[in-house]
Structure formats: C-alpha cells, structure tokens
Design a protein around this motif. Structure first.
Motif, short mmCIF file in Angstrom:
data_model
loop_
_atom_site.label_atom_id
_atom_site.label_comp_id
_atom_site.label_asym_id
_atom_site.label_seq_id
_atom_site.Cartn_x
_atom_site.Cartn_y
_atom_site.Cartn_z
N GLU A 1 -3.96 1.06 -2.64
CA GLU A 1 -4.55 1.21 -1.30
C GLU A 1 -4.45 -0.09 -0.52
O GLU A 1 -4.20 -0.09 0.68
CB GLU A 1 -6.03 1.58 -1.40
N ALA A 2 -4.73 -1.20 -1.19
CA ALA A 2 -4.70 -2.52 -0.55
C ALA A 2 -4.25 -3.54 -1.59
O ALA A 2 -4.55 -3.41 -2.78
CB ALA A 2 -6.07 -2.87 -0.02
N TRP A 3 -3.53 -4.56 -1.12
CA TRP A 3 -2.97 -5.58 -2.00
C TRP A 3 -3.34 -6.95 -1.45
O TRP A 3 -3.16 -7.22 -0.27
CB TRP A 3 -1.45 -5.42 -2.04
N PRO B 1 0.83 -1.21 0.00
CA PRO B 1 0.00 0.00 0.00
C PRO B 1 0.86 1.26 0.00
O PRO B 1 1.88 1.33 0.68
CB PRO B 1 -0.81 -0.14 1.29
#
Length: 182
Positions: free
Chosen positions: A144-146, A3
C-alpha cells in the motif's frame, strides 16, 4: 517497491518454540512463507541492516514495539521486523528487546530482501550482504505504501534513518484514514 506491487513469494526458515522438545533449546525449524506472514492481513513491515545494531535496537524496533496500539487502532493486524540475519540471531534479539508486539522475520539468506530490491553490500562495516532500511504498509501481500531511506547504495557511508521511522509510517496511516473518512 511501488504501491500496488505484490511481495515476492519466498520461504523463510524460522525457529519456533516446541514444548515437546526436552532440553535447553526447545525449538524446531518451521518454514514460513510470504503468504503465511502477509496473507489476509494488513501489516507494517520494516527492515533494517542488522539485529543488535545501534539505530535498529535503540530507535526503530523499540518505536514500533511501543507504538503497536496506535498502529492497531488504524487497522494494522501485525508488525514485522525483517533483517538479513538467521533465525537464531533474530530470536535472541527479540528476547533481548523484550518484544511482545513486533514479530521478527529472519531472512538469513537474503532471498526476500534481494527480490524486493533492498539487498546491499555493507562490507565497509564488516556486515556483508544486508537489507537497506525501509518500511511498508502491506495489505494481503500487496504494498500500500513504501518508505525507503534515501541513498540506496552498496557500502553507503551513513545509515540514514527517518523515512522508515514508526512516526512516519504512523503519520501516513493517520492521513490515509482521514482521507478515507472524508
């Protein structure tokens, strides 16, 4: 990727319908960049080993397609499916899947996949170089998110699926929305 990381700048070779072209194949080449896909939008990107493969065609892609309204309600502008397949294969797969909501991104040469660290060998299956399965929430080109499946490795014997599922990504988006509202 982590992120806060920015997606790499690459150019994807796509094929788009062009009604000014006569004949049975009314498509033309159109270069699309990372900025074209991700600039100024909040999107879900998910990547998979190959078009027309079982898990990808039965669970992952259909789940994102069917869940589009739920994602949109949480501020997602687009959902993209990326694979190390050429534009012809990706377009035919999208047609075969009856896609209306998810857009496909062909990474035929694997340039994007390599630069995000997800290019793996799948020679054990006769695939050659392909993408490891993952998903991401991306805002204006920044992760933002993985959501990466465990076991990233060349010639992995299994095809893990769960961490990058539509339900997992949707759960994260709901939790993030609740956290922002608190």
């Amino acid at each position: 990727m982590i992120p806060g990381a920015r997606l790499p700048d690459v150019t994807f070779q796509t094929r788009v319908r062009d009604d000014s072209i006569a004949g049975p194949n009314p498509y033309r080449w159109q270069d699309m960049t990372t900025a074209d896909y991700f600039g100024g939008k909040r999107v879900v990107l998910f990547a998979l080993p190959g078009a027309f493969t079982p898990t990808c065609s039965t669970y992952q892609l259909p789940g994102f397609e069917k869940g589009f309204d739920d994602f949109a309600a949480l501020g997602i502008d687009a959902i993209y499916c990326l694979s190390v397949n050429d534009a012809f294969v990706m377009n035919q797969w999208a047609k075969a899947q009856g896609l209306k909501n998810v857009q496909v991104i062909p990474d035929g040469s694997g340039a994007f996949t390599r630069r995000v660290g997800m290019l793996v060998r799948k020679d054990n299956l006769g695939f050659g170089l392909r993408s490891w399965r993952y998903a991401a929430v991306v805002r204006d080109g920044v992760v933002e998110a993985w959501f990466e499946e465990p076991g990233l490795a060349d010639n992995h014997e299994a095809d893990p699926y769960g961490v990058s599922s539509p339900d997992t990504v949707l759960g994260w988006l709901r939790a993030a929305a609740q956290g922002a509202a608190a």
